[in-house]
Design a protein around this motif. Structure first.
Motif, PDB file in Angstrom:
ATOM      1  N   ALA A  22      41.312  50.716  36.830  1.00 24.64           N
ATOM      2  CA  ALA A  22      40.792  49.347  36.774  1.00 24.64           C
ATOM      3  C   ALA A  22      41.863  48.346  37.183  1.00 24.64           C
ATOM      4  CB  ALA A  22      40.278  49.042  35.369  1.00 24.64           C
ATOM      5  N   LEU A  23      43.088  48.532  36.703  1.00 31.47           N
ATOM      6  CA  LEU A  23      44.165  47.601  37.048  1.00 31.47           C
ATOM      7  C   LEU A  23      44.485  47.663  38.533  1.00 31.47           C
ATOM      8  CD1 LEU A  23      46.197  45.519  36.037  1.00 31.47           C
ATOM      9  CD2 LEU A  23      47.805  47.394  35.632  1.00 31.47           C
ATOM     10  N   ALA A  24      44.510  48.873  39.094  1.00 29.40           N
ATOM     11  CA  ALA A  24      44.762  49.010  40.533  1.00 29.40           C
ATOM     12  C   ALA A  24      43.673  48.302  41.338  1.00 29.40           C
ATOM     13  CB  ALA A  24      44.840  50.484  40.920  1.00 29.40           C
ATOM     14  N   CYS A  25      42.421  48.423  40.890  1.00 24.88           N
ATOM     15  CA  CYS A  25      41.316  47.740  41.575  1.00 24.88           C
ATOM     16  C   CYS A  25      41.435  46.227  41.459  1.00 24.88           C
ATOM     17  CB  CYS A  25      39.979  48.194  40.986  1.00 24.88           C
ATOM     18  SG  CYS A  25      39.568  49.929  41.273  1.00 24.88           S
ATOM     19  N   ALA A  26      42.059  45.754  40.392  1.00 21.96           N
ATOM     20  CA  ALA A  26      42.189  44.312  40.170  1.00 21.96           C
ATOM     21  C   ALA A  26      43.261  43.678  41.047  1.00 21.96           C
ATOM     22  CB  ALA A  26      42.505  44.041  38.698  1.00 21.96           C
TER      23      ALA A  26
ATOM     24  N   VAL B  71      43.942  39.711  41.008  1.00 20.17           N
ATOM     25  CA  VAL B  71      45.290  39.242  40.674  1.00 20.17           C
ATOM     26  C   VAL B  71      45.886  38.441  41.823  1.00 20.17           C
ATOM     27  CG1 VAL B  71      47.648  39.948  40.117  1.00 20.17           C
ATOM     28  CG2 VAL B  71      45.712  41.107  39.034  1.00 20.17           C
ATOM     29  N   THR B  72      45.887  39.029  43.015  1.00 24.12           N
ATOM     30  CA  THR B  72      46.571  38.397  44.145  1.00 24.12           C
ATOM     31  C   THR B  72      45.928  37.085  44.559  1.00 24.12           C
ATOM     32  OG1 THR B  72      47.279  40.563  44.975  1.00 24.12           O
ATOM     33  CG2 THR B  72      47.329  38.727  46.530  1.00 24.12           C
ATOM     34  N   VAL B  73      44.627  37.087  44.735  1.00 22.18           N
ATOM     35  CA  VAL B  73      43.951  35.893  45.257  1.00 22.18           C
ATOM     36  C   VAL B  73      43.539  34.940  44.138  1.00 22.18           C
ATOM     37  CG1 VAL B  73      42.036  35.038  46.653  1.00 22.18           C
ATOM     38  CG2 VAL B  73      43.137  37.202  47.242  1.00 22.18           C
ATOM     39  N   VAL B  74      42.833  35.449  43.132  1.00 22.33           N
ATOM     40  CA  VAL B  74      42.297  34.570  42.095  1.00 22.33           C
ATOM     41  C   VAL B  74      43.406  34.049  41.187  1.00 22.33           C
ATOM     42  CG1 VAL B  74      40.714  34.382  40.147  1.00 22.33           C
ATOM     43  CG2 VAL B  74      40.062  35.730  42.163  1.00 22.33           C
ATOM     44  N   ALA B  75      44.184  34.958  40.598  1.00 23.22           N
ATOM     45  CA  ALA B  75      45.212  34.508  39.645  1.00 23.22           C
ATOM     46  C   ALA B  75      46.297  33.683  40.321  1.00 23.22           C
ATOM     47  CB  ALA B  75      45.827  35.710  38.929  1.00 23.22           C
ATOM     48  N   MET B  76      46.604  33.994  41.574  1.00 21.62           N
ATOM     49  CA  MET B  76      47.647  33.251  42.279  1.00 21.62           C
ATOM     50  C   MET B  76      47.106  32.090  43.099  1.00 21.62           C
ATOM     51  SD  MET B  76      50.304  36.166  43.593  1.00 21.62           S
ATOM     52  CE  MET B  76      50.764  37.564  42.573  1.00 21.62           C
TER      53      MET B  76
END
Length: 356
Positions: free
Chosen positions: A127-131, A136-141
Motif C-alpha cells: 500500500a505504501l509503495a502504491c501511495a 505522496v509525490t503529487v498530492v502531499a507535495m
C-alpha cells in the motif's frame, strides 16, 4: 528524478520481501499497530514532504497564508476559512519556523494518516509503495491543505471500516477544517453502514446538511465557482480518474474471492461505484477540475484494493510475489509517465530539501 525513484523503490523492495499480515480482529478487520519501523516511516515521510524546498505546483501560493498569519491570533480562527491550516501557520510564525514549519506539521498529519491506513491492510508495504508515485509525490507535495484533509479522512475510513460512525465523522470534520471539500465524504458513512436503503439515504442527507451548514454555507458559491468554472480544466484529470477506475473494476469483479469484513466489503464496493461514476462523468460533464479534486478522496481505494488483490488469485495471505511484482511495475510505470510527460511535473523537478 533520482530522489523520487528512491522514495518509491525503498517501500517497493520491502513490499516484495514482506509476508502479509494474517492476524485479524474479531470483526474481521486487521488491527492497526504502529511499531518502531512504522514510526520511523512516519518520520522519513514527514522530512521528505515537509522539508522540500520550492517543490510542488502550489509552492508560492501558500506563502499568502504565512504572511497573513503574522497579523492573526488564535481567537481569529473562528472568522477565517480553513481554520486548521491557518492555525498551523500561526504556530509556525510564532516559533519562527516559516513555511518549512507549516509544511512539516502538515506532512506529519498526512503521514500519520497514511501509515494508519496502510497498517489497517494485509500488505501495508505494498500500500505504501502504491501511495508514493501520486498520493505522496503529487498530492502531499503539491496540494498541502487537501493532503492534510486526506490524511485525516484516511484515519476516518479505518474507523468506518470498524463501523465506528461517530469517530469517522469526527476525523472527517477535522479534515474539513483544513480543506472544506473533505465534508463531501461524509455521506458515504450513511450509505455504507445502514442495511436499510431509506435510512441510509436519510443519514447521508442529514450528514451532508450538517456539514454544509457548519462548514460550507458561507463559501459554497465560491467553491462551486472554483471547481465548476467551464474555463478551468484540470490537467491530467483523466489519467488520475483512470488510476481510480482500475482498482474499482478489479474490486467489483473479484471482491467475492477476498476475505473481508462485511463492513469493508460494503464500504469499498461503494467507493468503487463512485470511482467508476466519476470516470464516466468526466466524459459527459464539463467538471474536470471538480471531479479531479473529488477523485483525491478516492485514492485510498487504490491502496486497499492492491493490498488485497493478490489473495484473489493465489493462496490466501501467502506472499503471492508474482502478483505483487506486477502491482509494483504498474506504479513504477505511472511514476515514469508522470515524471517525464506530465505537463506540470517540472514544478517538482529537481527535488530539493531545505529550510524556507
Amino acid at each position: 528524478m533520482l530522489p523520487y525513484w528512491i522514495f518509491f523503490i525503498l517501500p517497493a523492495v520491502i513490499a516484495l520481501s514482506s509476508a502479509p499480515r494474517i492476524n485479524v480482529r474479531a470483526d474481521g478487520t486487521i488491527p492497526v499497530r504502529i511499531d518502531s519501523a512504522w514510526m520511523f516511516t512516519i518520520l522519513i515521510l514527514t522530512v521528505v514532504v515537509g522539508f522540500r524546498y520550492e517543490v510542488g505546483g502550489d509552492w508560492g501560493n501558500y506563502f499568502r497564508y504565512l504572511f497573513g498569519a503574522m497579523n492573526l491570533n488564535f481567537t481569529d480562527l473562528v472568522t477565517v476559512e480553513d481554520p486548521g491550516y491557518w492555525a498551523l501557520n500561526i504556530i509556525s510564525v510564532r516559533f519562527g519556523f516559516g513555511i518549512t514549519g507549516v509544511n512539516t506539521l502538515s506532512a506529519l498529519i498526512f503521514s500519520t494518516g497514511l501509515v494508519v491506513f496502510c497498517q489497517s491492510l494485509p500488505r501495508p508495504w505494498v500500500a505504501l509503495a502504491c501511495a508514493m508515485p501520486y498520493l505522496v509525490t503529487v498530492v502531499a507535495m503539491g496540494y498541502t491543505r487537501q493532503s492534510i484533509a486526506l490524511g485525516l479522512v484516511m484515519i476516518g475510513l479505518v474507523m468506518l471500516s470498524r463501523r465506528r460512525l461517530v469517530a469517522f465523522a469526527v476525523w472527517v470534520l477535522l479534515g474539513a477544517l483544513f480543506h472544506k471539500s473533505a465534508v463531501l465524504i461524509i455521506p458515504i458513512a450513511g450509505l455504507s453502514i445502514s442495511k436499510n436503503r431509506w435510512l441510509s439515504l436519510g443519514i447521508a442527507a442529514g450528514a451532508t446538511l450538517v456539514g454544509y451548514f457548519v462548514l460550507l454555507e458561507d463559501s459554497a458559491d465560491q467553491l462551486i465557482q472554483t471547481y465548476t468554472d467551464a474555463n478551468i480544466q484540470s490537467q491530467g484529470a483523466l489519467i488520475r480518474l483512470s488510476m481510480n477506475l482500475v482498482p474499482a473494476v478489479l474490486f467489483l469483479i473479484y471482491r467475492n474471492r477476498l476475505v473481508l469484513a462485511p463492513s469493508e466489503r460494503k464500504l469499498w464496493s461503494l467507493f468503487s461505484v463512485i470511482a467508476i461514476a466519476t470516470f464516466v462523468a468526466f466524459f459527459v460533464t464539463n467538471l474536470s477540475t471538480a471531479l479531479d479534486r473529488m477523485a483525491l478522496y478516492i485514492i485510498p481505494l487504490q491502496l486497499f484494493v492492491f493490498s488485497h488483490i493478490p489473495d484473489a488469485f493465489r493462496k490466501y495471505r501467502s506472499r503471492n510475489q508474482n502478483i505483487t511484482i506486477w502491482i509494483i511495475l504498474y506504479y513504477a510505470l505511472a511514476m515514469f509517465v508522470w515524471l517525464n510527460f506530465a505537463n506540470h511535473s517540472s514544478y517538482w523537478l529537481p527535488y530539493s530539501i531545505g529550510i524556507a
